[in-house]
Design a protein around this motif. Structure first.
Motif, short mmCIF file in Angstrom:
data_model
loop_
_atom_site.label_atom_id
_atom_site.label_comp_id
_atom_site.label_asym_id
_atom_site.label_seq_id
_atom_site.Cartn_x
_atom_site.Cartn_y
_atom_site.Cartn_z
N GLY A 95 -12.94 -2.28 -6.35
CA GLY A 95 -11.91 -1.34 -6.77
C GLY A 95 -10.58 -1.60 -6.07
N TRP A 96 -9.67 -0.66 -6.23
CA TRP A 96 -8.32 -0.81 -5.69
C TRP A 96 -8.30 -0.54 -4.19
CZ3 TRP A 96 -4.44 -2.92 -8.33
CH2 TRP A 96 -4.58 -3.02 -9.71
N PRO A 97 -7.67 -1.42 -3.42
CA PRO A 97 -7.57 -1.22 -1.97
C PRO A 97 -6.40 -0.30 -1.63
CG PRO A 97 -6.53 -3.28 -2.56
CD PRO A 97 -7.09 -2.70 -3.83
N HIS A 98 -6.15 -0.15 -0.36
CA HIS A 98 -5.01 0.59 0.16
C HIS A 98 -3.73 0.01 -0.47
CE1 HIS A 98 -2.02 1.77 3.24
NE2 HIS A 98 -2.84 2.79 3.48
N TRP A 99 -2.73 0.85 -0.71
CA TRP A 99 -1.49 0.41 -1.35
C TRP A 99 -0.83 -0.76 -0.62
CZ3 TRP A 99 3.06 0.21 1.22
CH2 TRP A 99 3.18 0.99 2.37
N MET A 100 -0.97 -0.80 0.70
CA MET A 100 -0.36 -1.88 1.48
C MET A 100 -0.95 -3.24 1.08
SD MET A 100 1.49 -2.23 4.51
CE MET A 100 1.66 -3.43 5.78
N GLN A 101 -2.25 -3.25 0.82
CA GLN A 101 -2.89 -4.50 0.44
C GLN A 101 -2.55 -4.90 -0.99
OE1 GLN A 101 -6.96 -3.74 1.63
NE2 GLN A 101 -6.56 -4.66 3.63
N ILE A 102 -2.20 -3.93 -1.82
CA ILE A 102 -1.72 -4.26 -3.17
C ILE A 102 -0.36 -4.95 -3.06
CG2 ILE A 102 -0.95 -3.30 -5.39
CD1 ILE A 102 -3.07 -1.03 -4.88
N ALA A 103 0.50 -4.42 -2.22
CA ALA A 103 1.81 -5.05 -1.98
C ALA A 103 1.64 -6.45 -1.41
CB ALA A 103 2.65 -4.18 -1.05
N GLU A 104 0.72 -6.60 -0.48
CA GLU A 104 0.45 -7.92 0.10
C GLU A 104 -0.03 -8.89 -0.98
OE1 GLU A 104 -2.37 -6.86 3.11
OE2 GLU A 104 -0.82 -6.36 4.57
#
Length: 143
Positions: A95-104
């Motif tokens: 699933g979707w990770p923490h927003w910071m890891q999406i930005a990364e």
């Protein structure tokens, strides 16, 4: 383009070294949204952080070469891209990770494209084949 390659490669290396030190020092607590886990996860986080730190040192090494080796830049950028692909592969599994890891992930998928494009700028300049860089640098006005 040579200055951009040198600057971005060095910045990439320093950033990765600092991130590696941060994660190596804090272990599991350095992962956004993860909270307390297990000794196994903490150990793994610190191990991978040391490797990431070494990866950053490889970027710094490449940035300090003259000319900067295109093969090294492409290989290092390819590794970075592979990390972004790994994050994409994780989505259907976890699933979707923490927003910071999406930005990364966005950075890891896009930044390598810039490095692939710039990779041979210094080698071209060193061989005198830099006239192809842009139309503006190819044309010189008489003095």
């Amino acid at each position: 383009m040579v200055k951009a390659l040198k600057f971005l490669s060095y910045l990439m290396g320093v950033s990765i070294v600092l991130i590696g030190i941060y994660h190596l020092t804090l272990g599991q607590w350095s992962v956004p949204g993860a909270g307390p886990t297990t000794a196994t996860i903490d150990s793994r986080e610190r191990f991978y952080s040391a490797i990431f730190l070494g990866y950053g040192l490889a970027w710094i090494w490449a940035a300090r070469q003259s000319p900067i080796p295109a093969l090294a830049i492409r290989a290092l950028a390819g590794i970075f891209l592979l990390g972004g692909i790994g994050r994409v592969l994780s989505l259907p599994v976890a699933g979707w990770p923490h927003w910071m890891q999406i930005a990364e992930a966005v950075i890891e998928l896009l930044l390598p494209l810039l490095f692939f494009w710039l990779a041979d700028a210094d080698e071209k300049a060193a061989s005198g084949d830099d006239a192809r860089e842009t139309p503006l640098t190819a044309r010189r006005l008489p003095a």
